[in-house]
Write an enzyme that holds these catalytic residues in place. Structure first.
Site, PDB file in Angstrom:
ATOM      1  N   LYS A  37       0.836  -1.196   0.000  1.00  0.00           N
ATOM      2  CA  LYS A  37       0.000   0.000   0.000  1.00  0.00           C
ATOM      3  C   LYS A  37       0.874   1.251   0.000  1.00  0.00           C
ATOM      4  O   LYS A  37       2.016   1.202   0.453  1.00  0.00           O
ATOM      5  CB  LYS A  37      -0.880   0.013   1.265  1.00  0.00           C
ATOM      6  CG  LYS A  37      -1.968  -1.038   1.295  1.00  0.00           C
ATOM      7  CD  LYS A  37      -2.763  -0.948   2.593  1.00  0.00           C
ATOM      8  CE  LYS A  37      -3.845  -2.013   2.671  1.00  0.00           C
ATOM      9  NZ  LYS A  37      -4.922  -1.833   1.678  1.00  0.00           N
ATOM     10  N   ARG A  47     -10.206 -11.723   1.954  1.00  0.00           N
ATOM     11  CA  ARG A  47     -11.054 -12.773   1.393  1.00  0.00           C
ATOM     12  C   ARG A  47     -10.349 -14.123   1.451  1.00  0.00           C
ATOM     13  O   ARG A  47     -11.007 -15.164   1.501  1.00  0.00           O
ATOM     14  CB  ARG A  47     -11.465 -12.391  -0.035  1.00  0.00           C
ATOM     15  CG  ARG A  47     -10.318 -12.242  -0.992  1.00  0.00           C
ATOM     16  CD  ARG A  47     -10.667 -11.360  -2.182  1.00  0.00           C
ATOM     17  NE  ARG A  47     -10.810  -9.947  -1.804  1.00  0.00           N
ATOM     18  CZ  ARG A  47     -11.197  -8.977  -2.634  1.00  0.00           C
ATOM     19  NH1 ARG A  47     -11.476  -9.255  -3.898  1.00  0.00           N
ATOM     20  NH2 ARG A  47     -11.303  -7.746  -2.201  1.00  0.00           N
TER      21      ARG A  47
HETATM   22  N1  BES Z   1      -8.012  -3.960   4.432  1.00  0.00           N
HETATM   23  C1  BES Z   1      -8.167  -3.550   3.081  1.00  0.00           C
HETATM   24  C2  BES Z   1      -9.477  -2.811   2.837  1.00  0.00           C
HETATM   25  C3  BES Z   1      -9.604  -1.437   3.409  1.00  0.00           C
HETATM   26  C4  BES Z   1      -9.271  -0.341   2.635  1.00  0.00           C
HETATM   27  C5  BES Z   1     -10.119  -1.238   4.672  1.00  0.00           C
HETATM   28  C6  BES Z   1      -9.440   0.930   3.152  1.00  0.00           C
HETATM   29  C7  BES Z   1     -10.267   0.022   5.188  1.00  0.00           C
HETATM   30  C8  BES Z   1      -9.935   1.114   4.421  1.00  0.00           C
HETATM   31  C9  BES Z   1      -8.156  -4.765   2.165  1.00  0.00           C
HETATM   32  O1  BES Z   1      -7.353  -5.810   2.567  1.00  0.00           O
HETATM   33  C10 BES Z   1      -7.678  -4.306   0.837  1.00  0.00           C
HETATM   34  O2  BES Z   1      -6.558  -3.900   0.746  1.00  0.00           O
HETATM   35  N2  BES Z   1      -8.555  -4.378  -0.155  1.00  0.00           N
HETATM   36  C11 BES Z   1      -8.234  -3.986  -1.476  1.00  0.00           C
HETATM   37  C12 BES Z   1      -8.745  -5.061  -2.404  1.00  0.00           C
HETATM   38  C13 BES Z   1      -8.323  -4.873  -3.816  1.00  0.00           C
HETATM   39  C14 BES Z   1      -6.833  -5.117  -3.944  1.00  0.00           C
HETATM   40  C15 BES Z   1      -9.100  -5.834  -4.670  1.00  0.00           C
HETATM   41  C16 BES Z   1      -8.927  -2.661  -1.772  1.00  0.00           C
HETATM   42  O3  BES Z   1     -10.085  -2.494  -1.395  1.00  0.00           O
HETATM   43  O4  BES Z   1      -8.288  -1.784  -2.331  1.00  0.00           O
HETATM   44 MN    MN Z   2      -5.361  -5.603   1.927  1.00  0.00          MN
END
Ligand code: BES
Ligand code: MN
Ligand code: ZN
Length: 513
Positions: A293, A367
């Site tokens: 990230k 997931r």
């Molecule tokens: N934990 C994150 C989701 C998240 C994002 C929670 C912002 C709270 C605030 C999750 O693991 C994630 O990174 N999801 C990705 C999925 C994508 C790569 C398909 C996302 O939502 O960007």
């Molecule tokens: Mn994630």
């Protein structure tokens, strides 16, 4: 903080602060507010007359008893009276009672109050049954004054101008003694709901270096021991034995070993009941892994175990309430870290049920751990299954911080969640999981599915992957990514970890009893 009830007259209650309320636009005080008004020599009436206080929801005013007392009869010994607005009578709801109680408790606390005597918001002209009003007052007050203080020194607090002010007791004072048993019952339920929510909030607040998967497992074990839940912690060898390849894949980049937490509420006589199964994502820190990230705001990913915390909090509440419904909590806990041992984009993992998943983004890890938890849940032949997760940024784009996204394979489970959300005011909104429209988002050329379908409808793609693991089990998914953390104070939800989902899941599971 304690919340108790007492029969008596509010103006003479033994507390340093008295809390009364007023609906918007009311010109004449009555009931407990009227009695306190009289004891203050009509100060509340004068406040209304000057229009300095209109009774808007969560509006407050503070009054001070005159030295000689008013015309109300007894002696007001309280230092101050906090008046809180309830808004328009026609618009009054159970949640507004929660909010008013929270607003008043926090205002009192900030003024240095240690003991509050309060009117039962909403039970008079609001028309709420005393039991429900009492639960709302207990929840609102307790949740509003909660602070996480473990990691600040006394010197640090002083520096930040945060004096150690602690409200010790809120007493609901009711004139009609006959109503006390109902009030006590509501308070007891509210106390448990609030304490369980606070338990979850603290887990979510704790940073990744402190709340590791092992620490979360220990916290679950201690909590379970305290309230009489069965708790089993699976370590990496047992996780491998079960062939939870998706969870293991996420965990392999981290030096911190994973844990799979199983908490069981089996009250007497429910041993062979089909249970409710609650799965909670617990990524104790989500860096994104190799699909790392951006660094800005990454610290907030310590809250990526909020689903797991909500499940543990809900199980705590069910145990303490003695709800006669067998309920199982499954919490896959791991970090998501980049390293030379981490999974790569392109890797294929095999989940516990044998299905294979191509990793497009190592940041779509929630997931994966949930796939194994849901697969594991099949062994209980659940009456209903719900998973809760901070799963996608996409759900925040869709619903912001106003509601969790829910989706599922069964209208009954969805309806039960919606009903529970109505009661607890933890809002949910259904998103579609149509196979014909959305299944292609997770189609893989080389595996049974892929873990990311890109930006379009990403919350739904996440749900769609989980659906492949729920199979025939009546199931729903709750994406709480927008709800687990609050950027600013709300009446009974201070800025920070919200504990969203604890009351919702407890209410949901209790609905099966
Ligand atoms: N934990 C994150 C989701 C998240 C994002 C929670 C912002 C709270 C605030 C999750 O693991 C994630 O990174 N999801 C990705 C999925 C994508 C790569 C398909 C996302 O939502 O960007
Ligand atoms: Mn994630
Ligand atoms: Zn995550």
């Amino acid at each position: 903080m304690e919340v108790t009830a007492l029969a008596g007259r509010l103006p003479e209650a033994a507390a340093d602060t008295i809390v009364v309320n007023l609906f918007q636009g009311v010109k004449q005080t009555d009931g407990a507010t009227g009695a306190v008004d009289a004891a203050l020599g009509g100060a509340i009436s004068r406040l209304i007359a000057t229009a300095d206080f209109g009774g808007k929801l969560n509006e407050t005013a503070v009054l001070y008893p005159p030295p000689g007392g008013g015309t109300g009869g007894g002696d007001v010994t309280a230092t101050r009276v906090v008046l809180v607005g309830l808004g328009k009578r026609e618009a009054f709801t159970l949640d507004r009672a929660r909010q008013a109680a929270g607003t008043a408790a926090r205002r009192a606390r900030d003024l240095g109050a240690r003991t509050v005597a309060t009117v039962l918001h909403g039970a008079g002209a609001g028309g709420l049954p005393p039991r429900q009003a009492a639960q709302a007052v207990a929840e609102g007050s307790r949740l509003a004054v909660h602070r996480f203080e473990e990691l600040k020194t006394a010197a640090g607090r002083e520096e930040a101008d945060e004096p150690p002010r602690h409200l010790q007791r809120v007493t609901v004072v009711e004139l009609d003694e006959a109503k006390l048993p109902e009030i006590e019952a509501g308070l007891a339920r509210g106390r448990i709901m609030a304490e369980s929510t606070v338990f979850a909030r603290d887990l979510v607040t704790k940073p990744g270096n402190i709340l590791t998967p092992r620490a979360l497992a220990t916290a679950a074990q201690e909590m379970a021991g305290g309230v009489g839940l069965r708790c089993q912690i699976l370590e990496p060898a047992q996780i491998a034995e079960l062939k939870m390849g998706a969870l293991m894949g996420v965990a392999q980049g981290s030096d911190e070993p994973a844990r799979f937490i199983i908490v069981e509420h089996s009250p007497p006589g429910t041993g062979d009941q089909p249970p409710v199964v609650l799965c909670g994502k617990a990524i104790t820190f989500d860096s994104g892994g190799i699909s790392i990230k951006p660094s800005e705001g990454m610290w907030a990913m310590k809250d990526d175990m909020a689903g797991g915390a909500a499940v543990l909090g809900a199980l705590r509440a069910l145990a303490q309430l003695g709800v006669p419904q067998r309920t199982i909590g499954l919490v896959p806990a791991t970090e998501n870290m980049p390293s030379g041992r981490a999974i790569r984009p392109g890797d294929v993992l095999r989940a516990m049920d044998g299905q294979t998943i191509e990793i497009i983004s190592t940041d779509a890890e929630g997931r994966l751990v949930l796939a194994d938890a849901i697969a594991y849940g099949h062994r209980y032949s659940p009456a209903g299954m719900v998973d809760v997760a901070t799963l996608t940024g996409g759900v925040v784009t869709a619903l912001g911080h106003g509601a969790a996204g829910i989706m599922g394979n069964n209208p009954d489970v969805i309806a039960r969640l919606q009903r529970a959300a109505e009661t607890t005011d933890e809002r949910v909104w259904e998103l579609p999981l149509w196979e014909d429209a959305y299944k292609k988002a997770i189609r893989s050329d080389i595996a049974d599915m892929k873990n990311s379908g890109g930006r379009a409808a990403s919350a739904i793609a996440g749900g769609m992957l989980l659906k492949q693991f729920a199979k025939q089990v009546p199931w729903a998914h709750v994406d709480i990514a927008g709800m687990s953390w609050a950027e600013s104070d709300a009446p009974y939800t201070p800025k920070g970890a919200t504990g969203y989902g604890v009351r919702l899941l407890a209410e949901f599971a209790a609905g099966y009893a």
